[in-house]
Design an enzyme around this catalytic site. Structure first.
Site, PDB file in Angstrom:
ATOM      1  N   GLU A 291     103.417   2.121  56.677  1.00  0.00           N
ATOM      2  CA  GLU A 291     104.056   1.379  55.587  1.00  0.00           C
ATOM      3  C   GLU A 291     105.429   0.846  56.010  1.00  0.00           C
ATOM      4  O   GLU A 291     106.432   1.056  55.340  1.00  0.00           O
ATOM      5  CB  GLU A 291     104.153   2.254  54.332  1.00  0.00           C
ATOM      6  CG  GLU A 291     102.780   2.705  53.838  1.00  0.00           C
ATOM      7  CD  GLU A 291     102.795   3.477  52.529  1.00  0.00           C
ATOM      8  OE1 GLU A 291     103.785   4.161  52.248  1.00  0.00           O
ATOM      9  OE2 GLU A 291     101.803   3.381  51.784  1.00  0.00           O
ATOM     10  N   ASP A 370      94.984   7.950  49.247  1.00  0.00           N
ATOM     11  CA  ASP A 370      96.336   8.254  48.796  1.00  0.00           C
ATOM     12  C   ASP A 370      96.340   8.937  47.429  1.00  0.00           C
ATOM     13  O   ASP A 370      96.705   8.304  46.443  1.00  0.00           O
ATOM     14  CB  ASP A 370      97.149   6.947  48.744  1.00  0.00           C
ATOM     15  CG  ASP A 370      98.629   7.200  48.601  1.00  0.00           C
ATOM     16  OD1 ASP A 370      99.054   8.338  48.820  1.00  0.00           O
ATOM     17  OD2 ASP A 370      99.363   6.249  48.276  1.00  0.00           O
ATOM     18  N   GLU A 398     101.659  10.582  40.757  1.00  0.00           N
ATOM     19  CA  GLU A 398     101.754   9.141  40.980  1.00  0.00           C
ATOM     20  C   GLU A 398     100.547   8.383  40.425  1.00  0.00           C
ATOM     21  O   GLU A 398     100.696   7.401  39.701  1.00  0.00           O
ATOM     22  CB  GLU A 398     101.901   8.885  42.486  1.00  0.00           C
ATOM     23  CG  GLU A 398     101.933   7.420  42.855  1.00  0.00           C
ATOM     24  CD  GLU A 398     102.155   7.203  44.348  1.00  0.00           C
ATOM     25  OE1 GLU A 398     102.328   8.188  45.094  1.00  0.00           O
ATOM     26  OE2 GLU A 398     102.154   6.023  44.757  1.00  0.00           O
TER      27      GLU A 398
END
Ligand code: GCU
Length: 675
Positions: A291, A370, A398
Site C-alpha cells: 500500500e 483484509d 473496520e
C-alpha cells in the site's frame, strides 16, 4: 468518579453471596510475599485493591508464613515455597503459574507461584477473576501455561492523536505530535491488557509517517522509554512500528537499500540507541512494499533481504523483527483476471521460506484479503515450516461495523485458529503452527475505551484466546458478561446470547457468501455494492446480470484454491464441496445456482438480508428487557448503539436486495418489499 464502563471487566463489585464472601475472606486476610520486584509489586497491589473492593477487607501483608489461612505469592526463587514447589515453578514455561491450596505442617495456604514475576501477576489476576465470578476456592489445583508465547496488540495510532481505523476516540498515547502529558490512562490500559495475559504491544501505526519515523531517534526516545516503563510494570514489552525508509527520512542517507553497508550500519546505530533507552525493547514491526509503503523492492531486493538486515541490527539485544505479509498489488486492473489479491501473500513469501533469520517473525492476517466478515484462512499458514510466523486479527471493527454495530469476533478467530491446514497431514491446525498472536487494537480515549461498550468483549476475548486458544467463544463471552455486568443471571444470559449471535447477524445483512467488500471505499462503513468494483484499488466481485463471485479455481480462475494443501484445495475448488459461506470467494456462479443448503444464491441473498435486519432489530428488543437491571448510563449507551445498528441494518438490507433484484431480474419467492 469514573464512568462505570471505564473499569471494563475489572469492576470488582462486592461479592454478594455471603457464604462465598466468608470463604474468600478466610484466605484473603493475609498476603505473604517475601520478594521484591516491579511486576511482583504490581501483582500485590492489584490483589490488595481487588480484595478490598470485593470483600471489604484490607489484607495484612507479611513476609513470613503464619499459622492460619493465607495467600502465598512468589516466583520460583521464593523462600516461601517448598523445595518441590520451587522446582515445579521453575519447570513451567515462560509466563506460566500454578495456583493451589495446600494444607500441611507449614499451615493452610493458597499458593500463587509463577516461574517468574509475570506468571505471578497472571496468577493474581486469575484469583481475582475467580472471586469476581464466585468460583470455589477451597480445593484449587490449577496449572496455567500460555499456548502462545507472543500475545500482542498493535496500535494504529498516529502522533497527531488520530487513530487509523479507530472508532473509539483519539489516541491515548499521542496528541498534537507529542506524547500525552497525563500517562495515567496508559497505566490503566496496561492493567487491562495484563489482566488477560497480553505481553507485548506497538504504540504507533504500522503506516509510519514523517513524525512517527522519529520515534526511534533522540527526538522521542525519552518519552518512548517512559511509556515502556509503564507497560513494563505490567509485564508488557514495548515494540515500535518502524519506517523502512528511515535511513533516508531521518538518517540523512541517500538510500535504504538493505544490502548497502551504510544502511546496515545506520540501523545498527539506531538499534543501539533504542536499547540504551529501553533495555528490554521488543523490536520493530514493519510494513514494507505494501500500500505504497517503502521497502526493499525499490532496490531490487526481496523481503528476506529486507527483514534480515533489520534483524541483524536487533539480534545482539534479543530483539525481533515482525514483518508484515500484507503485500499485494493494490492497483490491479479489472481486465486482468489472473492477478488475484488473495494469492499475493503466498506468492511473495512462500518462495522465501527458510531464508529469514531466526529473529524474524512474519505477521500474517487471518485471511488472504483484509479482515472481511468472512474469509477463508490464509493459505500461508502451514506453508512455511522453516519460518517463524504469527497470526494477525483485527479487533478494531473496520469492516465489521466500526463499533457502531455489535460483532463479537471471538468465534471467527476460533475458526481461524482451529482450521486444519493439513500441512503435516490431518490434525495440523493453524494454532499448532504459530509463534504468537497479535491484533489491531480497538481502543481509544472514549470513556468506555471501545466506543461500543459491548466491543470490550472483543478485547477481553482476544487476550483470553491468545493465552489459551482452546477456550470456547461462549465460555469467554460468559465470563466477560458476568465480570462486566455482575451476577444478575438475566443480564449475563442475555448479553451472552447477543454476543454469540452477533457475528452471524452482521454477516446476514452485509456482503453475502464470502464475497466481501460491499462497503464504501476509503472509510469502509455502510453499504456500497459497487464501491470497490469500480475503484482503482482493485477488489472485485464481478457481479453482472447473470451471476456473481470470483473464480479462484484451478481450471478457469486464478488457481488460488491450489495454495492450500489437500484435501482443502479440492474441497474449495469443487463447486459441490465448497462451503456455502465461502462460495462466492472461490466461484463465479449464476444467481440461480443452488447452494448446499438447497436455496438459490439469489434467494439466499434476499433471505439473509431480511433475516439479518430483523435480527438486528431483535437485539434492541432484548436489550430493552435489561432496563433497571444495570446502571442507567451503561444501559443507555448500549441501547443507543443497538438502535443505530438496527436502522443501519435496514439500509444494508435494502441497498443489497435492491441491487441484486435489479441486476438479476429475479424476484423474491416470498414476495417481500424490495425497493
Ligand atoms: C487495511 C486498512 C489499512 C491498514 C492495512 C494494514 O487495509 O484499511 O488502514 O493500513 O489494513 O494492515 O496495513
Amino acid at each position: 468518579m469514573r464512568h462505570p464502563s471505564y473499569e471494563c471487566w475489572l469492576q470488582y463489585e462486592p461479592v454478594k453471596n455471603s457464604g462465598r464472601a466468608n470463604e474468600y475472606r478466610s484466605w484473603c486476610a493475609r498476603l505473604v510475599v517475601s520478594e521484591q520486584g516491579e511486576v511482583l509489586n504490581t501483582a500485590v497491589d492489584e490483589l490488595r485493591s481487588g480484595i478490598r473492593r470485593m470483600l471489604g477487607l484490607r489484607p495484612a501483608i507479611a513476609a513470613e508464613l503464619g499459622p492460619s489461612k493465607q495467600i502465598v505469592i512468589g516466583t520460583a526463587a521464593s523462600v516461601l515455597l517448598t523445595p518441590d514447589e520451587r522446582e515445579e515453578a521453575s519447570d513451567l514455561p515462560e509466563d506460566g503459574y500454578f495456583m493451589r491450596t495446600v494444607s500441611d505442617e507449614r499451615g493452610e495456604r493458597l499458593v500463587i507461584a509463577g516461574r517468574a514475576e509475570r506468571g505471578v501477576l497472571y496468577g493474581c489476576f486469575h484469583l481475582l477473576r475467580f472471586l469476581a465470578l464466585g468460583e470455589e476456592t477451597e480445593e484449587l489445583h490449577i496449572i496455567e501455561t500460555p499456548k502462545h508465547r507472543l500475545r500482542m496488540i498493535n496500535h494504529w495510532d498516529n502522533m497527531d492523536g488520530s487513530v487509523e481505523r479507530g472508532y473509539a476516540g483519539q489516541s491515548i498515547f499521542f496528541d498534537q505530535n507529542k506524547f500525552v502529558a497525563d500517562r495515567g490512562r496508559i497505566a490503566d490500559y496496561a492493567r487491562l491488557l495484563a489482566s488477560v495475559g497480553i505481553n507485548g504491544l506497538t504504540i504507533n501505526n504500522v503506516n509510519v509517517h514523517e513524525v512517527e519515523s522519529k520515534l526511534i531517534d533522540d527526538s522521542f526516545l525519552n518519552d518512548v522509554a517512559d511509556v515502556a516503563g509503564t507497560f513494563r510494570l505490567y509485564g508488557i514489552q514495548l515494540y515500535l512500528s518502524a519506517n523502512y525508509a528511515a535511513p533516508i527520512t531521518i538518517g540523512g542517507l541517500t538510500t535504504a537499500d538493505p544490502l548497502d553497508p551504510s544502511v546496515g550500519a545506520w540501523w545498527k546505530g539506531a538499534a543501539a540507541n533504542v536499547y540504551a533507552h529501553i533495555p528490554d525493547f521488543g523490536g520493530f514491526v514493519v510494513k514494507a512494499d505494501s500500500e505504497h509503503r517503502p521497502g526493499p523492492f525499490t532496490y531490487g531486493r526481496d523481503h528476506a533481504e529486507g527483514a534480515n538486515m533489520l534483524a541483524e541490527a536487533l539480534e545482539p539485544y534479543g530483539g525481533v523483527v515482525i514483518w508484515h505479509c500484507f503485500v499485494y498489488n493494490c492497483m490491479q486492473n479489472w481486465r486482468d483476471r489472473k492477478t488475484d489479491r488473495a494469492r499475493a501473500a503466498y506468492d511473495h513469501f512462500k518462495p522465501l521460506d527458510g531464508k529469514f533469520k531466526d529473529n524474524v517473525i512474519l505477521q500474517i492476517k487471518n485471511g488472504p484479503m483484509d479482515f472481511q466478515v468472512r474469509e477463508p484462512v490464509s493459505p500461508l499458514f502451514g506453508s512455511m515450516d522453516r519460518t517463524r510466523h504469527m497470526m494477525e486479527f483485527q479487533l478494531t471493527q473496520e469492516y465489521t461495523g466500526q463499533q457502531r454495530h455489535l460483532c463479537y469476533l471471538v468465534p471467527q478467530w476460533k475458526e481461524a485458529l482451529d482450521f486444519d491446514t493439513y500441512a503435516k497431514g490431518e490434525g495440523t491446525p493453524v494454532k499448532s503452527l504459530i509463534a504468537g498472536i497479535t491484533a489491531v487494537s480497538n481502543i481509544g480515549n472514549d470513556d468506555n475505551w471501545t466506543g461500543h461498550l459491548l466491543a470490550q468483549a472483543n478485547l477481553y476475548g482476544f487476550g483470553r484466546i491468545s493465552w489459551n486458544s482452546e477456550l470456547s467463544a461462549e465460555g469467554i463471552a460468559d465470563e466477560w458478561a458476568r465480570m462486566t455486568f455482575g451476577a444478575e443471571p438475566k443480564v449475563a444470559e442475555t448479553v451472552l446470547d447477543m454476543l454469540v449471535r452477533s457475528w452471524r447477524i452482521y454477516e446476514n445483512y452485509t456482503a453475502p457468501l464470502g464475497v466481501g467488500w460491499m462497503v464504501n471505499p476509503g472509510h469502509h462503513y455502510g453499504p456500497n455494492v459497487d464501491g470497490y468494483e469500480y475503484s482503482l484499488w482493485g477488489t472485485y466481485h464481478y457481479a453482472d446480470c447473470v451471476g456473481i463471485g470470483v473464480d479462484r479455481t484451478r481450471e478457469t480462475g486464478t488457481a488460488y484454491s491450489q495454495q492450500y494443501f489437500e484435501p482443502n484445495a479440492s474441497m474449495y475448488d469443487t463447486l459441490e464441496t465448497c462451503p456455502d459461506e465461502l462460495l462466492l470467494f472461490f466461484h463465479h456462479v449464476p444467481y440461480t445456482h443452488a447452494l448446499r443448503s438447497g436455496e438459490t444464491v439469489i434467494q439466499h441473498i434476499y433471505n439473509t438480508h431480511f433475516d439479518g435486519a430483523k435480527q438486528a432489530e431483535g437485539l434492541v428488543a432484548v436489550w430493552r428487557q435489561l432496563e433497571g437491571l444495570m446502571d442507567e448510563s451503561r444501559f443507555a449507551e448500549v441501547l443507543e448503539r443497538l438502535q443505530e445498528q438496527a436502522e443501519h441494518a435496514k439500509e444494508w438490507r435494502d441497498i443489497i436486495n435492491s441491487y441484486f433484484l435489479r441486476k438479476s431480474g429475479i424476484s423474491d419467492k416470498l414476495g417481500r418489499m424490495i425497493y
